[in-house]
Design a protein around this motif. Sequence first.
Motif, PDB file in Angstrom:
ATOM      1  N   GLN A   1       2.348  -0.208  -0.264  1.00  0.00           N
ATOM      2  CA  GLN A   1       1.116   0.087  -0.988  1.00  0.00           C
ATOM      3  C   GLN A   1       1.248   1.511  -1.514  1.00  0.00           C
ATOM      4  O   GLN A   1       0.968   2.482  -0.808  1.00  0.00           O
TER       5      GLN A   1
ATOM      6  N   ARG B   1       6.831  -7.750  -2.463  1.00  0.00           N
ATOM      7  CA  ARG B   1       5.472  -7.933  -3.000  1.00  0.00           C
ATOM      8  C   ARG B   1       4.704  -6.615  -3.071  1.00  0.00           C
ATOM      9  O   ARG B   1       3.619  -6.472  -2.514  1.00  0.00           O
TER      10      ARG B   1
ATOM     11  N   ASN C   1       2.327  -3.557  -3.599  1.00  0.00           N
ATOM     12  CA  ASN C   1       0.914  -3.362  -3.945  1.00  0.00           C
ATOM     13  C   ASN C   1       0.070  -4.629  -3.897  1.00  0.00           C
ATOM     14  O   ASN C   1      -1.046  -4.641  -4.388  1.00  0.00           O
ATOM     15  N   GLN C   2       0.586  -5.692  -3.284  1.00  0.00           N
ATOM     16  CA  GLN C   2      -0.192  -6.906  -3.116  1.00  0.00           C
ATOM     17  C   GLN C   2      -0.768  -6.941  -1.707  1.00  0.00           C
ATOM     18  O   GLN C   2      -0.230  -6.326  -0.781  1.00  0.00           O
ATOM     19  N   GLN C   3      -1.856  -7.653  -1.552  1.00  0.00           N
ATOM     20  CA  GLN C   3      -2.501  -7.747  -0.251  1.00  0.00           C
ATOM     21  C   GLN C   3      -1.503  -8.240   0.798  1.00  0.00           C
ATOM     22  O   GLN C   3      -0.763  -9.184   0.573  1.00  0.00           O
ATOM     23  N   GLY C   4      -1.477  -7.567   1.927  1.00  0.00           N
ATOM     24  CA  GLY C   4      -0.582  -7.930   3.015  1.00  0.00           C
ATOM     25  C   GLY C   4       0.805  -7.313   2.914  1.00  0.00           C
ATOM     26  O   GLY C   4       1.588  -7.393   3.849  1.00  0.00           O
ATOM     27  N   SER C   5       1.125  -6.713   1.790  1.00  0.00           N
ATOM     28  CA  SER C   5       2.433  -6.089   1.617  1.00  0.00           C
ATOM     29  C   SER C   5       2.479  -4.746   2.340  1.00  0.00           C
ATOM     30  O   SER C   5       1.492  -4.001   2.345  1.00  0.00           O
ATOM     31  N   GLU C   6       3.607  -4.447   2.925  1.00  0.00           N
ATOM     32  CA  GLU C   6       3.796  -3.148   3.570  1.00  0.00           C
ATOM     33  C   GLU C   6       3.823  -2.030   2.524  1.00  0.00           C
ATOM     34  O   GLU C   6       3.430  -0.898   2.788  1.00  0.00           O
TER      35      GLU C   6
ATOM     36  N   LYS D   1       0.117   4.518   0.671  1.00  0.00           N
ATOM     37  CA  LYS D   1      -1.298   4.798   0.954  1.00  0.00           C
ATOM     38  C   LYS D   1      -1.539   5.179   2.409  1.00  0.00           C
ATOM     39  O   LYS D   1      -2.481   5.907   2.702  1.00  0.00           O
ATOM     40  N   ASP D   2      -0.705   4.700   3.318  1.00  0.00           N
ATOM     41  CA  ASP D   2      -0.886   5.055   4.732  1.00  0.00           C
ATOM     42  C   ASP D   2      -0.159   6.349   5.094  1.00  0.00           C
ATOM     43  O   ASP D   2      -0.112   6.741   6.252  1.00  0.00           O
TER      44      ASP D   2
END
Length: 95
Positions: free
Chosen positions: A59, A50, A52-57, A80-81
């Motif tokens: 991003q 998943r 770039n979806q919310q909750g996905s590792e 992103k992190d």
Amino acid sequence: MKNSYFEIEWIIDLIKEQEPNRTDLIEQLRASEIRQWIRRPYLRLVSGERPNQQGSEWQFLENIVLEHATEGTIVLDILKDGRIGGVEFLRQIKY
């Protein structure tokens, strides 16, 4: 016969040469349990489920492009992190 493995130290060396300000990436790779892997087009270091979806590792933020003398273009997927999500070896991709 070409070595069937790729060493993580080779990527560390490329970052030192081509992206010397990215010490964060060097530290991540040095801490990685993966030290070498069988040559393949993509090495996934983070789950891509998943993307770039919310909750996905996964991003996605950016790509870092490195050039290796024998392996060609190597693309690091940066999340992103700040983690490296994966490593892509463009020369090995079959179109």
